[in-house]
Design an enzyme around this catalytic site. Structure first.
Site, PDB file in Angstrom:
ATOM      1  N   GLU A 179      16.640  -1.565   9.223  1.00 33.75           N
ATOM      2  CA  GLU A 179      15.494  -2.203   9.884  1.00 33.75           C
ATOM      3  C   GLU A 179      14.277  -2.071   8.974  1.00 33.75           C
ATOM      4  OE1 GLU A 179      14.044  -2.139  14.321  1.00 33.75           O
ATOM      5  OE2 GLU A 179      12.999  -0.533  13.289  1.00 33.75           O
ATOM      6  N   HIS A 238       9.373  -7.631  12.014  1.00 30.10           N
ATOM      7  CA  HIS A 238      10.583  -6.798  12.014  1.00 30.10           C
ATOM      8  C   HIS A 238      11.762  -7.578  11.454  1.00 30.10           C
ATOM      9  CE1 HIS A 238       9.247  -4.004  15.567  1.00 30.10           C
ATOM     10  NE2 HIS A 238       8.374  -4.034  14.583  1.00 30.10           N
ATOM     11  N   LYS A 293      19.763   6.997  22.321  1.00 33.76           N
ATOM     12  CA  LYS A 293      19.717   5.537  22.385  1.00 33.76           C
ATOM     13  C   LYS A 293      21.022   4.966  22.947  1.00 33.76           C
ATOM     14  CE  LYS A 293      17.814   1.676  19.851  1.00 33.76           C
ATOM     15  NZ  LYS A 293      16.978   1.284  18.731  1.00 33.76           N
ATOM     16  N   ARG A 296      20.823   5.506  26.642  1.00 34.68           N
ATOM     17  CA  ARG A 296      19.847   4.587  27.251  1.00 34.68           C
ATOM     18  C   ARG A 296      20.425   3.180  27.388  1.00 34.68           C
ATOM     19  NH1 ARG A 296      15.731   1.846  24.613  1.00 34.68           N
ATOM     20  NH2 ARG A 296      15.797   3.171  22.768  1.00 34.68           N
ATOM     21  N   GLU A 335       0.839  -1.209   0.000  1.00 35.55           N
ATOM     22  CA  GLU A 335       0.000   0.000   0.000  1.00 35.55           C
ATOM     23  C   GLU A 335       0.869   1.252   0.000  1.00 35.55           C
ATOM     24  OE1 GLU A 335      -3.275   0.619  -0.185  1.00 35.55           O
ATOM     25  OE2 GLU A 335      -3.645  -1.498  -0.562  1.00 35.55           O
TER      26      GLU A 335
HETATM   27  P1  GTP Z   1      15.714  -1.416  20.297  1.00 30.70           P
HETATM   28  O1  GTP Z   1      17.018  -1.841  20.835  1.00 30.70           O
HETATM   29  O2  GTP Z   1      15.182  -0.140  20.901  1.00 30.70           O
HETATM   30  O3  GTP Z   1      15.695  -1.372  18.789  1.00 30.70           O
HETATM   31  O4  GTP Z   1      14.702  -2.494  20.786  1.00 30.70           O
HETATM   32  P2  GTP Z   1      14.244  -3.818  20.064  1.00 30.70           P
HETATM   33  O5  GTP Z   1      15.112  -4.133  18.916  1.00 30.70           O
HETATM   34  O6  GTP Z   1      14.031  -4.838  21.103  1.00 30.70           O
HETATM   35  O7  GTP Z   1      12.858  -3.319  19.539  1.00 30.70           O
HETATM   36  P3  GTP Z   1      11.790  -4.007  18.610  1.00 30.70           P
HETATM   37  O8  GTP Z   1      12.401  -4.721  17.454  1.00 30.70           O
HETATM   38  O9  GTP Z   1      10.831  -4.764  19.467  1.00 30.70           O
HETATM   39  O10 GTP Z   1      11.042  -2.694  18.101  1.00 30.70           O
HETATM   40  C1  GTP Z   1      11.697  -1.743  17.333  1.00 30.70           C
HETATM   41  C2  GTP Z   1      10.711  -0.722  16.759  1.00 30.70           C
HETATM   42  O11 GTP Z   1       9.411  -1.291  16.553  1.00 30.70           O
HETATM   43  C3  GTP Z   1      10.439   0.480  17.628  1.00 30.70           C
HETATM   44  O12 GTP Z   1      11.410   1.470  17.431  1.00 30.70           O
HETATM   45  C4  GTP Z   1       9.069   0.919  17.121  1.00 30.70           C
HETATM   46  O13 GTP Z   1       9.179   1.605  15.874  1.00 30.70           O
HETATM   47  C5  GTP Z   1       8.379  -0.390  16.849  1.00 30.70           C
HETATM   48  N1  GTP Z   1       7.657  -0.890  18.040  1.00 30.70           N
HETATM   49  C6  GTP Z   1       8.028  -1.904  18.841  1.00 30.70           C
HETATM   50  N2  GTP Z   1       7.146  -2.089  19.827  1.00 30.70           N
HETATM   51  C7  GTP Z   1       6.161  -1.180  19.646  1.00 30.70           C
HETATM   52  C8  GTP Z   1       4.953  -0.872  20.353  1.00 30.70           C
HETATM   53  O14 GTP Z   1       4.602  -1.476  21.357  1.00 30.70           O
HETATM   54  N3  GTP Z   1       4.193   0.148  19.861  1.00 30.70           N
HETATM   55  C9  GTP Z   1       4.536   0.843  18.741  1.00 30.70           C
HETATM   56  N4  GTP Z   1       3.728   1.830  18.343  1.00 30.70           N
HETATM   57  N5  GTP Z   1       5.675   0.585  18.063  1.00 30.70           N
HETATM   58  C10 GTP Z   1       6.484  -0.412  18.505  1.00 30.70           C
HETATM   59 MG    MG Z   2      15.573  -2.799  17.322  1.00 31.47          MG
END
Ligand code: GTP
Ligand code: MG
Length: 219
Positions: free
Chosen positions: A155, A136, A69, A72, A54
């Site tokens: 990503e 993802h 980041k 953090r 889409e």
């Molecule tokens: P990071 O180390 O921060 O990248 O964490 P991660 O790799 O464990 O994160 P994950 O792959 O779960 O999510 C990465 C991205 O997905 C976030 O930056 C958001 O864009 C999106 N995302 C993940 N969880 C949520 C959620 O609960 N709500 C929303 N709106 N977006 C999410």
């Molecule tokens: Mg991530």
């Protein structure tokens, strides 16, 4: 004194140039990945007479968000740690009509010879506790520059339009309440996510029926 100042100005310039080149590498990776997605979309449209995508949206993480980041995660402020530890400097979000399209696009990307799959998280198979759904991928692609080749991570988030609708509202609410969302809203958001998932499943069933009728007609 003045000599010391001019040296530090030079140093700042060099660091700035190094950072700009570093970010360019991610921009090129986004350009490449977008080209790959456009090719898949155009060819798929030609063969199957429908468009599985889409819309797409890509973004580069801002320097401020990168620094936030790193802090953090307790990582050192260096380009090496950014490249090794932060996987979403370059990000692409693909919205599809149907759940099956998500896996079709994901497979087509993962099969490409120059792409290395670093990570695949399926929040559709298993939604996050708040209801978030999406697929993802962290993909690594080669970027060829004037003096070197770099492997760069991108990503890729693939989701349906309904999942995207939910995620953008949830994101707004999360930030509006500075991450302390009232319990009743969390509950309502989870219910909305369940309703979106049900709608996606219903749309998928209709889509499959139409597609199989179409292929019977063609046979
Ligand atoms: P990071 O180390 O921060 O990248 O964490 P991660 O790799 O464990 O994160 P994950 O792959 O779960 O999510 C990465 C991205 O997905 C976030 O930056 C958001 O864009 C999106 N995302 C993940 N969880 C949520 C959620 O609960 N709500 C929303 N709106 N977006 C999410
Ligand atoms: Mg991530």
């Amino acid at each position: 004194m003045s000599q010391q100042t001019s040296v530090s100005v030079e140093q700042i310039k060099a660091v700035k140039q190094e950072f700009t080149r570093f970010m360019m590498m991610y921009k090129f990776a986004l350009d490449e990945m977008n080209t790959k997605i456009n090719i898949l979309q155009e060819e798929f449209q030609y063969i199957h007479s429908y468009n599985p995508i889409e819309h797409t949206k890509s973004r580069l993480k801002s320097p401020e968000s990168i620094v936030k980041k790193l802090r953090r995660k307790g990582l050192p402020l260096s380009l090496v740690s950014v490249k090794d530890q932060i996987q979403d400097i370059a990000g692409i979000r693909i919205s599809c009509s149907f759940i099956s399209d998500i896996y079709i696009i994901s497979e087509m990307l993962q099969k490409q010879k120059d792409i290395t799959v670093i990570e695949c998280k399926d929040y559709i198979e298993k939604a996050k506790p708040n209801g978030y759904q999406s697929l993802h991928l962290i993909l690594e692609i080669p970027v060829f520059m004037s003096d070197r080749e770099e492997r760069v991570k991108v990503e890729v988030q693939i989701r349906t339009v309904a999942m995207d609708f939910w995620a953008s509202l949830e994101h707004k609410i999360y930030y509006k309440y500075e991450k302390a969302v009232p319990a009743h809203l969390l509950k309502e958001l989870k219910e909305a996510a369940d309703a979106a998932a049900e709608l996606d499943q219903k749309m998928e069933r209709i889509h499959q029926e139409v597609e199989s009728a179409k292929s019977k007609e063609e046979a």
